[in-house]
Scaffold this motif. Structure first.
Motif, mmCIF file in Angstrom:
data_model
loop_
_atom_site.group_PDB
_atom_site.id
_atom_site.type_symbol
_atom_site.label_atom_id
_atom_site.label_comp_id
_atom_site.label_asym_id
_atom_site.label_seq_id
_atom_site.Cartn_x
_atom_site.Cartn_y
_atom_site.Cartn_z
ATOM 1 N N ASN A 45 0.826 -1.244 -0.098
ATOM 2 C CA ASN A 45 0.166 -0.044 0.039
ATOM 3 C C ASN A 45 0.754 1.248 0.071
ATOM 4 O O ASN A 45 0.682 2.234 -0.597
ATOM 5 C CB ASN A 45 -0.813 -0.012 1.292
ATOM 6 C CG ASN A 45 -1.852 -0.980 1.066
ATOM 7 O OD1 ASN A 45 -2.240 -1.601 0.025
ATOM 8 N ND2 ASN A 45 -2.387 -1.482 2.231
ATOM 9 N N ALA A 46 1.856 1.273 0.730
ATOM 10 C CA ALA A 46 2.731 2.297 0.972
ATOM 11 C C ALA A 46 3.543 2.763 -0.450
ATOM 12 O O ALA A 46 3.797 3.935 -0.933
ATOM 13 C CB ALA A 46 3.899 2.325 2.009
ATOM 14 N N TYR A 47 3.784 1.491 -1.004
ATOM 15 C CA TYR A 47 4.484 1.604 -2.465
ATOM 16 C C TYR A 47 3.701 2.252 -3.418
ATOM 17 O O TYR A 47 4.184 3.335 -4.357
ATOM 18 C CB TYR A 47 5.125 0.229 -2.824
ATOM 19 C CG TYR A 47 5.606 0.231 -4.261
ATOM 20 C CD1 TYR A 47 7.050 0.488 -4.347
ATOM 21 C CD2 TYR A 47 4.849 0.122 -5.235
ATOM 22 C CE1 TYR A 47 7.529 0.475 -5.660
ATOM 23 C CE2 TYR A 47 5.426 -0.152 -6.648
ATOM 24 C CZ TYR A 47 6.709 0.210 -6.542
ATOM 25 O OH TYR A 47 7.444 0.084 -7.964
ATOM 26 N N VAL A 48 2.316 1.808 -3.535
ATOM 27 C CA VAL A 48 1.620 2.563 -4.408
ATOM 28 C C VAL A 48 1.088 3.844 -4.211
ATOM 29 O O VAL A 48 1.060 4.862 -4.978
ATOM 30 C CB VAL A 48 -0.027 1.635 -4.682
ATOM 31 C CG1 VAL A 48 -0.856 2.190 -5.423
ATOM 32 C CG2 VAL A 48 0.502 0.057 -4.982
ATOM 33 N N ARG A 49 0.801 4.203 -2.806
ATOM 34 C CA ARG A 49 0.380 5.319 -2.388
ATOM 35 C C ARG A 49 1.605 6.560 -2.491
ATOM 36 O O ARG A 49 1.178 7.712 -2.666
ATOM 37 C CB ARG A 49 0.146 5.396 -0.809
ATOM 38 C CG ARG A 49 -1.363 4.545 -0.716
ATOM 39 C CD ARG A 49 -1.631 4.640 0.893
ATOM 40 N NE ARG A 49 -2.603 3.821 1.215
ATOM 41 C CZ ARG A 49 -3.210 3.568 2.328
ATOM 42 N NH1 ARG A 49 -2.860 4.467 3.229
ATOM 43 N NH2 ARG A 49 -4.390 2.865 2.447
ATOM 44 N N ALA A 50 2.701 6.306 -2.446
ATOM 45 C CA ALA A 50 3.945 6.954 -2.259
ATOM 46 C C ALA A 50 4.871 7.091 -3.550
ATOM 47 O O ALA A 50 4.826 7.739 -4.341
ATOM 48 C CB ALA A 50 4.643 6.953 -1.180
ATOM 49 N N THR A 51 5.578 5.707 -3.607
ATOM 50 C CA THR A 51 6.414 5.503 -4.792
ATOM 51 C C THR A 51 5.957 5.580 -6.089
ATOM 52 O O THR A 51 6.241 6.319 -7.036
ATOM 53 C CB THR A 51 7.329 4.454 -4.573
ATOM 54 O OG1 THR A 51 8.028 4.298 -3.243
ATOM 55 C CG2 THR A 51 8.414 4.157 -5.622
ATOM 56 N N LEU A 52 5.051 4.768 -6.252
ATOM 57 C CA LEU A 52 4.340 4.574 -7.635
ATOM 58 C C LEU A 52 3.580 5.831 -8.081
ATOM 59 O O LEU A 52 3.771 6.194 -9.037
ATOM 60 C CB LEU A 52 3.416 3.571 -7.657
ATOM 61 C CG LEU A 52 2.920 3.044 -8.959
ATOM 62 C CD1 LEU A 52 3.810 2.600 -10.083
ATOM 63 C CD2 LEU A 52 1.915 1.959 -8.825
#
Length: 305
Positions: A96-103
């Motif tokens: 979730n953090a990857y999609v919300r921030a990095t991606l």
């Protein structure tokens, strides 16, 4: 040439509806990514949820997670340290953090926010005027070129055609493209009034104002360049250069990287995590059942098209 610019005005009505749709869809996309939660994904077949979560856990387990290295070193970006998430524990929270921030950050750096349009795309939208410019320059206003030059006050045919070519080139590069980002910004304000006749009327007014501003910019370039070429003087040269500077500043402001809506490009860690994620995806997917892929499609996490 001014008449050619005004002829674009009927296209303002389709632009109103297409730009309004663009604003809404783009804003919804960014909002959905900012609030992404894999556990809330709607699956066509509820039985696929277990396969999806298993697939995500395999990709984002502690040893191979794209966020694991940053988490262990305590160098996680503030935007990725989301409240209520255990980035050291549940792989689903890390995903979730990857999609919300990095991606999301990477996507914003590529396509910008809902108000951003690339200059090259706006230039392409002016292609009809680009083709018409050739007719205008070579056609000499439907008169013999020597007669057109004399009637319009030029000293020679070469000077007349050179001036025509210059102001077409300048207006196509710095005047015509600005109508689209300006219209987007105006419609963004209009959308706050909700759906209804008031929004429609304000939208039509904004279209007229945006295209009117474009025509005014064209007029400034044509008038200042024509006066300078026909009656050279330092004052006219200064006026022409001032017009160019103002319009170049306008284009730079509307199409600069800052207009994308992001404060920075993806960090080095973001790019590294993307590479790590791709490697994990290629290496880890071989051990998963083929049903995982169909499960991801069912839950909307893969593009089924």
């Amino acid at each position: 040439m001014i008449a050619g610019g005004v002829s674009y005005l009927p296209g303002a009505i389709p632009a109103l509806f297409s730009f309004r749709m663009k604003l809404r869809n783009h804003e919804v996309l960014l909002q959905q990514m900012a609030e992404f939660d894999v556990t809330a994904a709607a699956c066509t077949d509820p039985a696929d949820r277990d396969a999806v979560e298993h697939h995500v856990r395999e990709l984002f387990r502690d040893s191979n997670s794209p966020l694991a290295a940053d988490t262990q070193r305590g160098t996680l970006d503030d935007a990725e340290a989301l409240p209520g998430q255990d980035l050291h524990g549940d792989p689903l929270d890390r995903f979730n953090a990857y999609v919300r921030a990095t991606l999301r950050e990477s996507m914003m750096a590529q396509i910008g926010d809902e108000l951003y349009l690339p200059w090259r795309l706006c230039l392409t939208a002016s292609l009809p005027m680009t083709l018409y410019s050739t007719v205008s320059v070579l056609g000499c206003d439907n008169e013999p070129c020597a007669e057109s030059a004399q009637m319009q006050g030029y000293r020679s045919t070469a000077q007349y055609m050179f001036t025509q070519g210059c102001f077409w080139l300048l207006t196509l590069l710095i005047s015509y493209p600005v109508v689209f980002p300006i219209l987007l910004r105006m419609l963004k304000r209009v959308l706050t009034y909700g759906d209804g006749p008031v929004q429609l009327l304000l939208g039509i007014l904004c279209c007229c104002l945006a295209y009117g501003h474009c025509t005014m910019c064209i007029s400034w370039v044509v008038a200042s360049l024509t006066c300078f070429m026909q009656s050279y003087s330092p004052t006219l040269l200064l006026i022409f250069l001032l017009v160019l500077v103002v319009q170049v500043v306008q284009v730079t402001w509307l199409f600069s990287p800052n207009a994308r809506g992001t404060q920075k490009q993806p960090s080095g860690r973001s790019v590294l995590r993307q590479v790590q994620y791709d490697v994990v995806q290629e290496g880890g997917s071989s051990g998963l059942e083929s049903s995982s892929s169909s499960g991801l499609e069912s839950c909307g996490l893969l593009d089924c098209s």
